[in-house]
Design a protein around this motif. Structure first.
Motif, PDB file in Angstrom:
ATOM      1  N   ARG A  74       0.573  -1.121  -0.293  1.00 12.66           N
ATOM      2  CA  ARG A  74       0.121  -0.102  -0.108  1.00 12.66           C
ATOM      3  C   ARG A  74       0.936   1.789   0.203  1.00 12.66           C
ATOM      4  NH1 ARG A  74      -3.800  -2.468   3.051  1.00 12.66           N
ATOM      5  NH2 ARG A  74      -3.163  -2.703   4.790  1.00 12.66           N
ATOM      6  N   ARG A  75       1.695   0.871   0.632  1.00  8.06           N
ATOM      7  CA  ARG A  75       2.855   2.562   0.779  1.00  8.06           C
ATOM      8  C   ARG A  75       3.481   3.008  -0.014  1.00  8.06           C
ATOM      9  NH1 ARG A  75       4.578   0.174   5.602  1.00  8.06           N
ATOM     10  NH2 ARG A  75       6.430  -0.642   5.661  1.00  8.06           N
ATOM     11  N   TRP A  76       4.218   1.884  -1.058  1.00  4.36           N
ATOM     12  CA  TRP A  76       4.858   1.402  -2.478  1.00  4.36           C
ATOM     13  C   TRP A  76       3.944   1.508  -3.147  1.00  4.36           C
ATOM     14  CZ3 TRP A  76       7.635  -3.380  -3.253  1.00  4.36           C
ATOM     15  CH2 TRP A  76       9.145  -3.018  -2.190  1.00  4.36           C
ATOM     16  N   ARG A  77       2.338   1.420  -3.086  1.00  8.56           N
ATOM     17  CA  ARG A  77       1.408   2.148  -4.459  1.00  8.56           C
ATOM     18  C   ARG A  77       1.048   3.547  -4.220  1.00  8.56           C
ATOM     19  NH1 ARG A  77      -3.254  -0.791  -3.088  1.00  8.56           N
ATOM     20  NH2 ARG A  77      -1.448  -2.763  -3.834  1.00  8.56           N
ATOM     21  N   ALA A  78       0.836   3.893  -3.234  1.00 12.50           N
ATOM     22  CA  ALA A  78       0.943   5.498  -2.868  1.00 12.50           C
ATOM     23  C   ALA A  78       2.040   5.975  -3.527  1.00 12.50           C
ATOM     24  CB  ALA A  78       0.123   5.280  -1.153  1.00 12.50           C
ATOM     25  N   GLU A  79       3.459   5.456  -3.085  1.00 13.27           N
ATOM     26  CA  GLU A  79       4.264   6.704  -3.687  1.00 13.27           C
ATOM     27  C   GLU A  79       4.653   6.253  -5.025  1.00 13.27           C
ATOM     28  OE1 GLU A  79       7.564   4.430  -1.875  1.00 13.27           O
ATOM     29  OE2 GLU A  79       7.377   5.216   0.255  1.00 13.27           O
ATOM     30  N   ARG A 141       5.696  15.432   2.737  1.00 10.65           N
ATOM     31  CA  ARG A 141       5.313  14.862   4.556  1.00 10.65           C
ATOM     32  C   ARG A 141       4.450  14.808   5.281  1.00 10.65           C
ATOM     33  NH1 ARG A 141       8.288  21.811   5.201  1.00 10.65           N
ATOM     34  NH2 ARG A 141      10.532  20.457   4.115  1.00 10.65           N
ATOM     35  N   ALA A 142       2.997  14.731   5.117  1.00  9.66           N
ATOM     36  CA  ALA A 142       2.172  13.834   5.331  1.00  9.66           C
ATOM     37  C   ALA A 142       2.302  12.929   5.403  1.00  9.66           C
ATOM     38  CB  ALA A 142       0.956  15.129   5.216  1.00  9.66           C
ATOM     39  N   GLN A 143       2.259  12.350   4.304  1.00  3.26           N
ATOM     40  CA  GLN A 143       2.556  10.719   3.469  1.00  3.26           C
ATOM     41  C   GLN A 143       3.559  10.019   4.316  1.00  3.26           C
ATOM     42  OE1 GLN A 143       3.817   9.622  -0.052  1.00  3.26           O
ATOM     43  NE2 GLN A 143       1.782   8.540  -0.782  1.00  3.26           N
ATOM     44  N   THR A 144       4.543  10.589   4.565  1.00  5.00           N
ATOM     45  CA  THR A 144       5.694   9.854   5.619  1.00  5.00           C
ATOM     46  C   THR A 144       5.261  10.058   7.154  1.00  5.00           C
ATOM     47  OG1 THR A 144       7.076  11.915   5.255  1.00  5.00           O
ATOM     48  CG2 THR A 144       6.920  10.033   3.738  1.00  5.00           C
ATOM     49  N   GLU A 146       5.927  12.435   8.940  1.00  3.85           N
ATOM     50  CA  GLU A 146       7.048  13.532   9.295  1.00  3.85           C
ATOM     51  C   GLU A 146       6.298  14.902   9.600  1.00  3.85           C
ATOM     52  OE1 GLU A 146      10.533  14.462   6.639  1.00  3.85           O
ATOM     53  OE2 GLU A 146      10.302  12.817   5.706  1.00  3.85           O
ATOM     54  N   GLU A 147       5.418  15.444   9.108  1.00  2.00           N
ATOM     55  CA  GLU A 147       4.610  16.058  10.050  1.00  2.00           C
ATOM     56  C   GLU A 147       3.122  16.156   9.305  1.00  2.00           C
ATOM     57  OE1 GLU A 147       4.886  20.470   7.346  1.00  2.00           O
ATOM     58  OE2 GLU A 147       7.025  19.561   8.575  1.00  2.00           O
ATOM     59  N   HIS A 148       2.306  17.126  10.352  1.00  2.00           N
ATOM     60  CA  HIS A 148       1.153  16.968   9.749  1.00  2.00           C
ATOM     61  C   HIS A 148       0.566  18.356   8.227  1.00  2.00           C
ATOM     62  CE1 HIS A 148      -0.279  14.019  12.073  1.00  2.00           C
ATOM     63  NE2 HIS A 148       0.219  14.249  12.992  1.00  2.00           N
ATOM     64  N   PRO A 149      -0.247  18.197   8.332  1.00  2.00           N
ATOM     65  CA  PRO A 149      -0.372  19.632   7.319  1.00  2.00           C
ATOM     66  C   PRO A 149      -0.852  20.851   8.085  1.00  2.00           C
ATOM     67  CG  PRO A 149      -1.330  18.395   6.473  1.00  2.00           C
ATOM     68  CD  PRO A 149      -0.895  17.696   7.643  1.00  2.00           C
ATOM     69  N   ARG A 150       0.004  22.248   8.178  1.00  2.00           N
ATOM     70  CA  ARG A 150      -0.477  23.714   9.315  1.00  2.00           C
ATOM     71  C   ARG A 150      -1.522  23.403   8.767  1.00  2.00           C
ATOM     72  NH1 ARG A 150       2.379  25.994   7.745  1.00  2.00           N
ATOM     73  NH2 ARG A 150       1.247  27.576   6.131  1.00  2.00           N
TER      74      ARG A 150
END
Length: 210
Positions: A74-79, A141-144, A146-150
């Motif tokens: 699923r991660r690979w497909r999303a990427e 960044r949101a997908q990984t 690393e941080e949430h969208p502001r």
């Protein structure tokens, strides 16, 4: 053997498992001298399993290891989808900038009215390209995680007016904006604007009249 409940240790190996010829796969291991790998996708396409068979090696037993790789797939497909979408989105403003430059080079720069119009296009599409790059960075960044969208308060009417200014309408097409002032949403402006620009641009491109 590690795997889903339907393949518990001690149970007879089924002829087929999730559409995969599992018994013949195991049978081949009895006469093989090397490990064999396969990937099995469930019939509904929702689950993916890595199957590794380790041969008998002069014994009457084989080892079958089944690993649930659904989350990895699923991660690979999303990427992959992310990269494809990013390339598609970047192509539109780049094509508009290239077209405007070609018009200027073809003689439009010598006509003040045309020159200003095409320079305006270049400026607008450059700003759009910059916003798009920022949006893609936020999404990555949101997908990984690393941080949430502001999130911030966004006046909807003003945002829609900005989106409308950037649309190129076909001859005979009019755009009417119907949104009361005072409506505010709390979200990420770059991502919301990106979504609205996509919708409005597609609508403008495929509307011939009205």
């Amino acid at each position: 053997m590690v795997g889903p409940a339907s393949l518990e240790q001690g149970r007879r190996v089924p002829d087929r498992w999730e559409g995969f010829p599992l018994r013949s796969f195991v049978a081949d291991l009895l006469t093989s001298d090397r490990s064999v790998e396969a990937q099995v996708v469930s019939e509904d396409g929702e689950r993916v399993f890595d199957v590794t068979g380790i041969p008998a090696m002069r014994s009457d037993a084989v080892l079958l290891v089944i690993t649930d790789a659904s989350e990895r797939e699923r991660r690979w497909r999303a990427e992959r989808e992310f990269v494809d979408n990013a390339a598609h989105e970047l192509r539109t403003p780049l094509a508009a900038i290239t077209s405007a430059i070609e018009r200027l080079q073809a003689g439009a720069r010598d006509v003040p009215e045309k020159r200003d119009r095409f320079l305006g296009h270049i400026q607008h599409e450059s700003q759009r390209l910059n916003r798009l790059a920022s949006s893609l960075l936020v999404l990555a960044r949101a997908q990984t995680r690393e941080e949430h969208p502001r999130a911030e308060p966004i006046p909807v009417r003003e945002l829609l007016e900005d989106v409308a200014l950037g649309l190129e309408l076909n001859p005979g097409v009019e755009l009417e904006l119907d949104c009361p002032r005072g409506i505010v949403v709390r979200t990420n402006r770059e991502l919301l604007e990106h979504a609205l620009v996509n919708l409005a641009s597609n609508a403008a491109r495929h509307t011939d009249r009205g």
